[in-house]
Design a protein around this motif. Sequence first.
Motif: not given
Length: 222
Positions: A41-44, A56-65, A72-76, A94-96
């Motif tokens: 995760a990266w915080v900007y 503050l905004d956070t970027l995540y790598i949450t998994g793999k497909v 994602s910036w909004d992994p939920a 993309s995935i949602d």
Amino acid sequence: MKTKLLLTLALAMAFIYACNDSDDTVTHELPSEFPLEVGKAWVYERTEYSPDTSFLDTLYITGKVGEYYIYSWDPATYGSLVKNEDGALKQFGSIDAYDTIYYPDPSIWFIYDTLGTLTPPIYGVYQSDLDSINISTTLETFEGEEYHSYIMMNFFNDEHTYYTSKIQTYNKLGYFHTITEGQMELELKLIETFNTTIYLNKEFKNSPNRAIKYDKFGIPIN
């Protein structure tokens, strides 16, 4: 005897000064790919200029497909499907909560193996209104360490205006800094990085087996 003692002291002090004066800054070389790592995760600090606001905004790598990482910036809510390929970080879909979508052609986010000016098609990828991309290098400092970094500038031409839409800087830390011009004027600057399990393997309601693929005209294939 006194002269020898003074000379010895002078040499010792000179040695200590030289050691203290030496440059022991850690310097990182240019990266060869984006650091995709599940749980990273990266915080900007995100500053928007229309209207003026900062948060503050956070970027995540949450998994793999499959072979793609979920970026994602909004992994939920959603994620972009990306991977390193042919010297570039590319988005393939993309995935949602409803669909997993694969694009007919990937879009290029960061380029790692070329310097200078590139014109479309770049790595076989076309991007709407893209006139050219310029890649150069700079040296950035983060938490006392130096990072050789790429700067990527995207130039667009919409037949009415020739403009720069983004100036992005990236290095071994990942996505480091960006300035976006035009109607969505904003700046992102890296504050910290960390690892987390909070969003790992986020399960959306849809299944990757229900993936939708589109042809080059944007029409669903299945």
